[in-house]
Design a protein around this motif. Sequence first.
Motif, PDB file in Angstrom:
ATOM      1  N   ASN A   1       0.793  -1.264   0.074  1.00  0.00           N
ATOM      2  CA  ASN A   1       0.502  -0.142  -0.214  1.00  0.00           C
ATOM      3  C   ASN A   1       0.992   1.431   0.148  1.00  0.00           C
ATOM      4  OD1 ASN A   1       0.910  -0.840   2.736  1.00  0.00           O
ATOM      5  ND2 ASN A   1      -0.414   0.648   3.690  1.00  0.00           N
ATOM      6  N   LEU A   2       1.975   0.649  -0.286  1.00  0.00           N
ATOM      7  CA  LEU A   2       3.105   1.950  -0.196  1.00  0.00           C
ATOM      8  C   LEU A   2       3.743   2.662  -1.385  1.00  0.00           C
ATOM      9  CD1 LEU A   2       4.974   1.892   3.551  1.00  0.00           C
ATOM     10  CD2 LEU A   2       3.062   3.628   2.757  1.00  0.00           C
ATOM     11  N   PRO A   3       4.247   3.620  -1.706  1.00  0.00           N
ATOM     12  CA  PRO A   3       4.738   3.910  -3.097  1.00  0.00           C
ATOM     13  C   PRO A   3       6.278   2.656  -3.061  1.00  0.00           C
ATOM     14  CG  PRO A   3       4.479   5.737  -1.665  1.00  0.00           C
ATOM     15  CD  PRO A   3       3.891   5.138  -0.995  1.00  0.00           C
ATOM     16  N   PRO A   4       6.721   2.761  -3.936  1.00  0.00           N
ATOM     17  CA  PRO A   4       8.171   2.727  -4.189  1.00  0.00           C
ATOM     18  C   PRO A   4       9.197   3.504  -3.168  1.00  0.00           C
ATOM     19  CG  PRO A   4       7.805   2.465  -6.026  1.00  0.00           C
ATOM     20  CD  PRO A   4       6.236   3.282  -5.376  1.00  0.00           C
ATOM     21  N   LEU A   5      10.037   2.824  -2.639  1.00  0.00           N
ATOM     22  CA  LEU A   5      11.349   2.973  -1.374  1.00  0.00           C
ATOM     23  C   LEU A   5      11.789   3.667  -2.320  1.00  0.00           C
ATOM     24  CD1 LEU A   5      11.657   3.505   1.465  1.00  0.00           C
ATOM     25  CD2 LEU A   5      13.417   1.031   1.306  1.00  0.00           C
TER      26      LEU A   5
ATOM     27  N   PRO B   1      10.343  -3.908  -8.030  1.00  0.00           N
ATOM     28  CA  PRO B   1       9.308  -2.780  -8.268  1.00  0.00           C
ATOM     29  C   PRO B   1       9.038  -2.039  -6.876  1.00  0.00           C
ATOM     30  CG  PRO B   1       9.017  -5.635  -7.608  1.00  0.00           C
ATOM     31  CD  PRO B   1      10.157  -5.241  -7.925  1.00  0.00           C
ATOM     32  N   ASN B   2       9.274  -2.343  -6.051  1.00  0.00           N
ATOM     33  CA  ASN B   2       9.140  -1.672  -4.805  1.00  0.00           C
ATOM     34  C   ASN B   2      10.174  -0.616  -4.088  1.00  0.00           C
ATOM     35  OD1 ASN B   2       6.934  -2.925  -4.468  1.00  0.00           O
ATOM     36  ND2 ASN B   2       7.220  -4.437  -3.529  1.00  0.00           N
ATOM     37  N   LEU B   3      11.010  -0.084  -5.187  1.00  0.00           N
ATOM     38  CA  LEU B   3      12.583   0.342  -4.836  1.00  0.00           C
ATOM     39  C   LEU B   3      12.635   1.105  -6.449  1.00  0.00           C
ATOM     40  CD1 LEU B   3      15.266  -1.935  -3.499  1.00  0.00           C
ATOM     41  CD2 LEU B   3      13.465  -0.925  -1.928  1.00  0.00           C
TER      42      LEU B   3
END
Length: 242
Positions: free
Chosen positions: A120-124, A157-159
């Motif tokens: 639920n958070l945008p990429p770090l 994908p999450n960074l």
Amino acid sequence: MNTIKENILALQARINKAKDTSARSGDDVLLLAVSKTKPVEAIIEAMGAGQRAFGENYVQEGTDKVQYFSEHFPQQDLEWHFIGPIQSNKTRPVAENFSWVHTVDRAKIAQRLNDQRPDNLPPLQVLIQVNTSGESSKSGISENEIAELARLISSLPNLTLRGLMSIPENVSDHHSQFAAFHQLATIQKRLQADYPSADTLSMGMTGDMEAAIEAGSTIVRIGTAIFGARDYRPGNSRPKEQ
């Protein structure tokens, strides 16, 4: 003794003067207030001066502050940067609570931050820490290791790969300071040619921020010049319930 608000205003003036001297235009230098070991009352005072970006070095302390301000000041939309060394067993709270990490220096840390970033958070937003001075006491990778780590981060994908960070050798003369920062800026430009999102340089502290800005820094990390000397007594910075 100056107030925190007066200190922030003075630092913004220094930043603007350094930008003018270097013929840089636009609001492209972020003042990151390093709030490690500082109580929430000091951060609230900084918020009153318009400060919204804060940097923390210690995982538990930083996580406590992020959660406290999220609960008590949700309307402030603060931006939290983790700027300390990361142990592999401490990646989860960093991934779950911070918007930026400045100190990624190995594949294992990048992979764990990616895997533990909540959906639920945008990429770090991630910076690679580079050891430009070659000092064994400092974290960071060498220049020839950047490409491999950048490829990995950009594939996760999450960074989001945002650029580079360094803590150069502590020298007092402007020429030597600039030379170290210029070295990192040159590396960053080459990196950005391959990864357009890598537009950020986190470098410069109270004693060398002018040289860092001249070389192209986009984030300066300032603690003592905002908050005063740090108090390392246990529990000093823990949030107090309102």
